[in-house]
Structure formats: C-alpha cells, structure tokens
Scaffold this active site. Structure first.
Site, PDB file in Angstrom:
ATOM      1  N   GLN A 173       2.982  -4.210   3.303  1.00 55.71           N
ATOM      2  CA  GLN A 173       1.888  -3.844   4.209  1.00 55.71           C
ATOM      3  C   GLN A 173       2.364  -3.935   5.663  1.00 55.71           C
ATOM      4  OE1 GLN A 173      -1.224  -2.705   3.177  1.00 55.71           O
ATOM      5  NE2 GLN A 173      -1.429  -2.201   5.332  1.00 55.71           N
ATOM      6  N   LYS A 227      -6.327  -1.888  -2.208  1.00 53.00           N
ATOM      7  CA  LYS A 227      -5.247  -1.451  -3.107  1.00 53.00           C
ATOM      8  C   LYS A 227      -5.359  -2.202  -4.435  1.00 53.00           C
ATOM      9  CE  LYS A 227      -2.541  -0.056   0.787  1.00 53.00           C
ATOM     10  NZ  LYS A 227      -1.689  -0.414   1.904  1.00 53.00           N
ATOM     11  N   ASP A 274       5.218   3.972  -1.083  1.00 59.36           N
ATOM     12  CA  ASP A 274       4.696   4.415   0.214  1.00 59.36           C
ATOM     13  C   ASP A 274       5.446   5.647   0.716  1.00 59.36           C
ATOM     14  OD1 ASP A 274       2.491   3.390   1.475  1.00 59.36           O
ATOM     15  OD2 ASP A 274       3.526   1.636   2.303  1.00 59.36           O
TER      16      ASP A 274
END
Ligand code: NAD
Length: 284
Positions: free
Chosen positions: A97, A53, A120
């Site tokens: 995460q 990322k 997300d």
C-alpha cells in the site's frame, strides 16, 4: 442526448460475481487465490483502502491477508518480508500500500516483488509490458477505467483521447491503454499550456489530477466520455476531479465519485490476483 452514468458500483458487482465463479472453479482444482497486502504504518486513508481490499477478497472467496508493519520498519526488513511472500506458494498477489513512509525507497520495494505476483502492475517489468503491448499485469485503476470506457460500446479506434495527469500509476498507463485501443492520445499535465484547447477536442477525457472539481463544463466537448479518476477529500466528503453537476449537462457519459473508478480499481485488483493464481495452474 441525456448523459449516461457509468456506474462503478453496478459494473464492479458484475465483475466480482464473475470472479467469484472463477475462484470457486479454481478451488475445485485445489488452488485458492491469495492476496497479501502490506500496510506500513497507519495512514488513515491507506487503512480504508486496505480494508476495502480485504472485503473484496472475502466477497469473492479469495484468501486476503493484511500484513501490518511498523512505520519505522527498515528497508531491509520490508524487503525481507516481500522475499518471504515471493516464496510463499499460497500467495499469488502481493500489494504494498502506497505511499510508504519517507525513509523507505518505494521503487526499490516495488522492484522486489516478483513481476508475476505484482498485482498492482507497478513493477518495471510490467510497466515495460505496458509500453510494448505484451502480456503483463495491467495497473488496476487504468484497467478499470478502460473497462468503463469500453462499456459505452463506442468504437474507440480513431477517437481523440485526452488524459490529464502523467503519474506512473494512473496517467501514463491510462494513455498507453488508450493508445493500444487505437485512440489518438494527448497527455496533459501541470505544465500544459491552454489546457482547455486540448480537453475540448476530447471524445474521451480522463481526469487524474488530484484537484476537486478541476474539470469544468467549458472544458468538455459535448457528448464526450468523461472518466473521473480523482479522489479528493473536501470537508469530510469524497469528491472527484470533475465538477460532476455541471459536466453531466454536457458529457455523453460520465463516472460519478464516489461509486465510479474507485470501485473498479478494487475489482481489477481482484481480477489480477485471480489471473495470477490461474497462471500458476497453467505452469504446473
Ligand atoms: P499525482 O499527484 O501523482 O499526479 C497528478 C497529475 O496531475 C500530475 O501528473 C500533474 O502533472 C497533473 N496536474 C497537476 N496540476 C495540473 C494542472 N493544473 N493542469 C494539468 N495537470 C495537472 O496523482 P495520481 O496518483 O495520478 O492520482 C491522481 C488522482 O487520482 C488523485 O486524486 C488520486 O487520489 C486519484 N486516484 C484514484 C484512484 C482510484 O482508484 N480511483 C487510484 C489512484 C489515484
């Protein structure tokens, strides 16, 4: 008809090139898209995802920032960190995460992120937008998978789509996106009976199971679009949920693993971050 490979490397490179141009245009207006990734602990797979990322941010000119927190951090301290990032106007996207260590309440953590910074697309507000088809942040993996399906140029309305897997981050949002495209959608899961009867009807088959080589050639309708979301580590190698070598003899289109949906997930994360930054300008 020879199978066509839906190449995530090529597709994601095209998307990142477009994102790079839009980031440059935003910078001229004084805004640099910023993505903060929170990594709790040091799970090896998570380390790889977080690093990728960061690379994506660097490639496209965004400000990527990884915030590393100890595995034994308390719920309160983690939520306080998210509050801090919510208030930081240089941060347009916040990603925690997953998975988090077992003592932390994942849903409560995700609920803390401002929905407009939830790149997300896991916040309940964004999940609600997905259900109602209203504007919100779309989860990266299904968004990337849909991009690949659309790239076939096939008319999607009226197609039979079968999604194997019903997780909140892949299976369910994937099914919702396909429904929005006017497909006739079936969701299969661990309790589905006669799975093959469902999958063999699928013009579009999405596998999000988490079992290497789970989808075999006899489960696939000839000419189908087969999207392999699975990422499984077997003997040090990454394998998908689809038995690629056998299924490619039957399918019309297929995504490889690696180099398929995973590449698109990162591209969509960058797209969501860019869009979040662009929205702040519109609201000024
Ligand atoms: P999950 O474990 O939350 O869900 C798996 C789903 O598979 C469940 O809904 C379950 O009902 C279903 N399932 C299990 N056994 C089955 C069976 N025998 N028959 C039918 N259905 C069955 O997993 P997830 O988070 O949705 O991820 C699925 C896979 O996708 C994993 O391999 C994961 O690593 C991968 N993944 C990839 C990306 C990416 O960027 N490519 C992103 C997220 C997840």
């Amino acid at each position: 008809m020879a199978v066509k490979i839906l190449d995530g490397k090529i597709m994601s490179a095209e998307i990142k090139a477009e994102i790079t141009e839009r980031v440059a245009a935003l910078k001229v207006q004084g805004v640099t898209p910023g993505l903060a990734v929170i990594l709790v602990g040091n799970d090896p797979a998570s380390e790889i995802y977080v690093r990728n990322k960061q690379i994506g941010c660097d490639e496209t000119g965004m400000n990527g920032r990884t915030i590393r927190l100890r595995a034994d951090i308390s719920q309160e301290a983690l939520e306080a960190e998210i509050d801090r990032l919510n208030r930081d106007s240089a941060v347009h996207g916040i990603l925690v995460q997953l998975p988090l260590p077992g003592h932390l309440d994942e849903q409560a953590v995700l609920a803390k992120i401002l929905p407009e910074k939830d790149v997300d697309g896991f916040h309940l507000i964004n999940a609600g937008h997905m259900m109602t088809g209203t504007e919100g942040v779309v989860a990266c993996t299904p968004k990337g998978a849909l991009h690949m399906i659309r790239s076939t140029g096939e008319e999607l309305a009226g197609k039979e789509a079968v999604v194997i897997g019903r997780s909140n981050i892949v299976g369910k949002p994937m099914a919702m996106l396909l429904l929005r495209e006017n497909c006739t959608v079936t969701i299969c899961h661990s309790r589905t009976k006669n799975l093959k009867e469902h999958t063999r009807r699928a013009d579009i088959l999405v596998a999000a199971v988490g079992k290497a080589g789970f989808v075999t050639a006899d489960m696939v309708k000839p000419g189908a679009i087969v999207i392999d979301v699975g990422i499984n580590r077997v003997d040090g190698k990454v394998r998908g949920d689809v038995d690629f070598d056998a299924v490619k003899e039957v399918a019309g289109w297929i995504t490889p693993v690696p180099g398929g949906v995973g590449k698109m997930t990162i591209a969509m994360l960058l797209a969501n971050t860019l869009e979040a930054a662009e929205r702040t300008l519109r609201h000024d």
